[in-house]
Design a protein around this motif. Structure first.
Motif, PDB file in Angstrom:
ATOM      1  N   ASN A  62       0.859  -1.203   0.000  1.00  0.00           N
ATOM      2  CA  ASN A  62       0.000   0.000   0.000  1.00  0.00           C
ATOM      3  C   ASN A  62       0.886   1.242   0.000  1.00  0.00           C
ATOM      4  O   ASN A  62       2.111   1.133   0.132  1.00  0.00           O
ATOM      5  N   GLY A  63       0.260   2.404  -0.101  1.00  0.00           N
ATOM      6  CA  GLY A  63       1.013   3.654  -0.153  1.00  0.00           C
ATOM      7  C   GLY A  63       1.697   3.988   1.171  1.00  0.00           C
ATOM      8  O   GLY A  63       2.782   4.576   1.187  1.00  0.00           O
ATOM      9  N   THR A  64       1.054   3.639   2.263  1.00  0.00           N
ATOM     10  CA  THR A  64       1.650   3.873   3.577  1.00  0.00           C
ATOM     11  C   THR A  64       2.955   3.103   3.705  1.00  0.00           C
ATOM     12  O   THR A  64       3.980   3.650   4.133  1.00  0.00           O
ATOM     13  N   LEU A  67       5.915   4.599   1.845  1.00  0.00           N
ATOM     14  CA  LEU A  67       6.608   5.634   2.627  1.00  0.00           C
ATOM     15  C   LEU A  67       7.408   5.009   3.772  1.00  0.00           C
ATOM     16  O   LEU A  67       8.576   5.354   4.000  1.00  0.00           O
ATOM     17  N   THR A  88      -2.481  16.911   5.161  1.00  0.00           N
ATOM     18  CA  THR A  88      -2.326  15.688   4.371  1.00  0.00           C
ATOM     19  C   THR A  88      -3.085  14.573   5.064  1.00  0.00           C
ATOM     20  O   THR A  88      -3.582  14.741   6.177  1.00  0.00           O
ATOM     21  N   PHE A  89      -3.137  13.424   4.405  1.00  0.00           N
ATOM     22  CA  PHE A  89      -3.692  12.238   5.052  1.00  0.00           C
ATOM     23  C   PHE A  89      -2.726  11.789   6.153  1.00  0.00           C
ATOM     24  O   PHE A  89      -1.510  11.928   6.028  1.00  0.00           O
ATOM     25  N   ALA A  91      -1.340   9.158   7.152  1.00  0.00           N
ATOM     26  CA  ALA A  91      -0.243   8.202   6.890  1.00  0.00           C
ATOM     27  C   ALA A  91       1.106   8.894   6.719  1.00  0.00           C
ATOM     28  O   ALA A  91       2.145   8.344   7.116  1.00  0.00           O
ATOM     29  N   THR A  92       1.111  10.091   6.135  1.00  0.00           N
ATOM     30  CA  THR A  92       2.370  10.800   5.878  1.00  0.00           C
ATOM     31  C   THR A  92       3.177  10.993   7.168  1.00  0.00           C
ATOM     32  O   THR A  92       4.398  10.813   7.181  1.00  0.00           O
ATOM     33  N   VAL A 134       4.272  16.578   0.209  1.00  0.00           N
ATOM     34  CA  VAL A 134       3.074  15.869  -0.263  1.00  0.00           C
ATOM     35  C   VAL A 134       2.465  16.702  -1.395  1.00  0.00           C
ATOM     36  O   VAL A 134       2.166  17.878  -1.194  1.00  0.00           O
ATOM     37  N   CYS A 162       1.210  10.019  -3.480  1.00  0.00           N
ATOM     38  CA  CYS A 162       0.043   9.124  -3.437  1.00  0.00           C
ATOM     39  C   CYS A 162      -1.171   9.704  -4.157  1.00  0.00           C
ATOM     40  O   CYS A 162      -2.007   8.963  -4.662  1.00  0.00           O
ATOM     41  N   GLN A 163      -1.279  11.041  -4.201  1.00  0.00           N
ATOM     42  CA  GLN A 163      -2.437  11.656  -4.862  1.00  0.00           C
ATOM     43  C   GLN A 163      -2.065  12.221  -6.226  1.00  0.00           C
ATOM     44  O   GLN A 163      -2.861  12.942  -6.819  1.00  0.00           O
ATOM     45  N   SER A 184       0.258   5.387  -4.080  1.00  0.00           N
ATOM     46  CA  SER A 184      -0.770   4.506  -3.524  1.00  0.00           C
ATOM     47  C   SER A 184      -1.729   4.126  -4.643  1.00  0.00           C
ATOM     48  O   SER A 184      -2.065   4.963  -5.483  1.00  0.00           O
ATOM     49  N   PHE A 186      -4.704   2.749  -3.692  1.00  0.00           N
ATOM     50  CA  PHE A 186      -5.994   2.649  -3.001  1.00  0.00           C
ATOM     51  C   PHE A 186      -7.089   2.945  -4.041  1.00  0.00           C
ATOM     52  O   PHE A 186      -6.886   3.786  -4.918  1.00  0.00           O
ATOM     53  N   GLY A 197      -2.699  -1.361  -2.675  1.00  0.00           N
ATOM     54  CA  GLY A 197      -1.461  -1.519  -3.440  1.00  0.00           C
ATOM     55  C   GLY A 197      -0.636  -0.255  -3.320  1.00  0.00           C
ATOM     56  O   GLY A 197      -1.176   0.817  -3.022  1.00  0.00           O
ATOM     57  N   TYR A 313      -8.777  17.933   4.792  1.00  0.00           N
ATOM     58  CA  TYR A 313      -8.996  17.018   5.904  1.00  0.00           C
ATOM     59  C   TYR A 313      -9.512  17.839   7.074  1.00  0.00           C
ATOM     60  O   TYR A 313      -9.037  18.962   7.259  1.00  0.00           O
TER      61      TYR A 313
END
Ligand SMILES: *Cc1c(COP(=O)(O)O)cnc(C)c1O
Length: 373
Positions: A62-64, A67, A88-89, A91-92, A134, A162-163, A184, A186, A197, A313
């Motif tokens: 996954n993207g997490t 990183l 950011t999300f 996970a960063t 990011v 990821c984005q 990512s 996702f 993934g 967010y």
């Protein structure tokens, strides 16, 4: 009240358009007997490396993890400081904490919502090891300025892309400009799988090799362990389906850009802040973000009228409960806090019809005429 329901994103519409190709490749993988890693993963890695113009692409779970494994592979650990954005999300920042390092948050630019590179140098200390920019909502960060800072202070730049698959900075693909870039897959991302993934891209041979070892329990060859690693592999099914979808990413991204520009044109007379893209960049509009002082009222009005919207967010990371011990008070990173209070994502996806988009535009416009202007 209307019967219309327009989602923020419609993954089923996209699936319908590529159903035959996907089911064919799924059958191939199922018949191959090879379900984790293997030739479908290698083929997809090769496609992504070519697409991004880099030497290596390493598929992970996954993207997490993309990183996390990168931070680990670069030797980031306890006592180190990593500079990133609070907008950011989660996970960063989460991965920084997971390796035992400390996230240091630098405020964003109010126009692009990206980390304000002009404020980064003041946050560098002798503990700083890396910066994670990011490319939020697909909008590229000022990479030239950041790479100069990195060279001057001997820091790693790990792009959280990821984005932003397909975004460009001065004609270079996002993800290819730093020491490593994390993607990512996702399902909701611009290139989304049908499950989790992720992938790391890099031109660094040593880093790529270490990542390939880390993702399989630190072993090479199998059962000979050199490092404490992870179980973080990409599934063959995801890789095979993503490789089919990669062929369409530019046309999907361009369709997002066209629709974003249509929104810009139709909404520009309203008292809202529209997305800003700097001239030397291509932004792939992972989300179409507007900003208004009437955000919560607008969201409710849209919902009543069948238009989904989303808040990305609601709490900037420096104000998350888990980071209270880092002592960032209210008002410490004002632009990030303002963005969390005022931004809203409107429906945007390649399959969004012009009729539906016009309906969203009319509903937003009606809100401002009825409630504000
Ligand atoms: C989605 C995302 C991630 C994490 O990716 P997963 O595949 O969900 O683990 C990390 N950073 C950003 C900015 C993201 O949008």
């Amino acid at each position: 009240m209307s019967n219309k329901v327009i989602p923020l994103l419609d993954l089923k519409a996209q699936f319908k358009n590529i159903k035959d190709e996907l089911t064919q490749v799924v059958t191939e993988v199922l018949e191959s007997g090879n379900y984790i890693m293997g030739p479908y993963v290698s083929a997809f890695e090769k496609s992504v490396a070519e697409y991004c113009g880099v030497k290596h692409a390493v598929g992970v779970a996954n993207g997490t993890d993309a990183l996390l494994l990168t931070l680990d592979a670069l030797g980031i650990n306890k006592g180190d400081e990593i500079i990133t954005t609070p907008f950011t999300f989660f996970a960063t920042a989460e991965v920084i904490s997971q390796v035992g390092a400390t996230p240091v948050f630098v405020d964003i630019e109010p126009d692009t919502y990206n980390i304000d590179v002009s404020k980064v140098e003041a946050a560098i200390t002798d503990k700083t090891k890396a910066i994670i920019p990011v490319h939020i909502f697909g909008q590229p960060v000022d990479m030239d300025e950041l790479m100069l800072l990195a060279a001057k202070h001997n820091l790693f730049i790990i792009e959280d892309a990821c984005q932003a698959i397909g975004s460009e900075y001065k004609n270079f693909k996002i993800g290819s400009l730093g020491h490593a870039g994390a993607f990512s897959f996702f399902p909701t991302k611009n290139l989304g799988g049908y499950g989790d993934g992720g992938m790391i891209v890099t031109n660094d041979d040593v880093l790529a090799e270490k990542l390939r070892i880390l993702r399989v329990h630190g072993s090479n060859p199998k059962y000979y362990h050199k490092l404490i690693g992870y179980n973080s592999r990409l599934d063959a099914l995801q890789a095979a389906m993503l490789n089919v979808k990669l062929k369409y990413i530019d046309s999907w991204n361009n369709s997002r850009i066209e629709k974003a520009e249509y929104y810009n044109e139709k909404l520009k007379q309203l008292p809202i802040k529209l997305p800003c893209v700097k001239p030397d960049r291509k932004a792939v509009y992972h989300l179409y973000i507007i900003e208004t002082d009437y955000r919560d009222e607008l969201l409710e009005y849209l919902q009543k009228n069948g238009v989904s919207s989303g808040i990305y967010y609601p709490v900037p990371l420096h104000r998350q409960t888990v980071y209270f011990d880092l002592n960032y008070d209210v008002g410490s990173l004002p632009y990030s806090e303002k963005a969390s209070n005022g931004t809203l994502a409107l429906p945007l996806y390649p399959e969004l019809s012009i009729e539906d988009q016009d309906y969203v535009i009319n509903t937003v416009t009606n809100f401002f005429y009825e409630k504000v202007m």
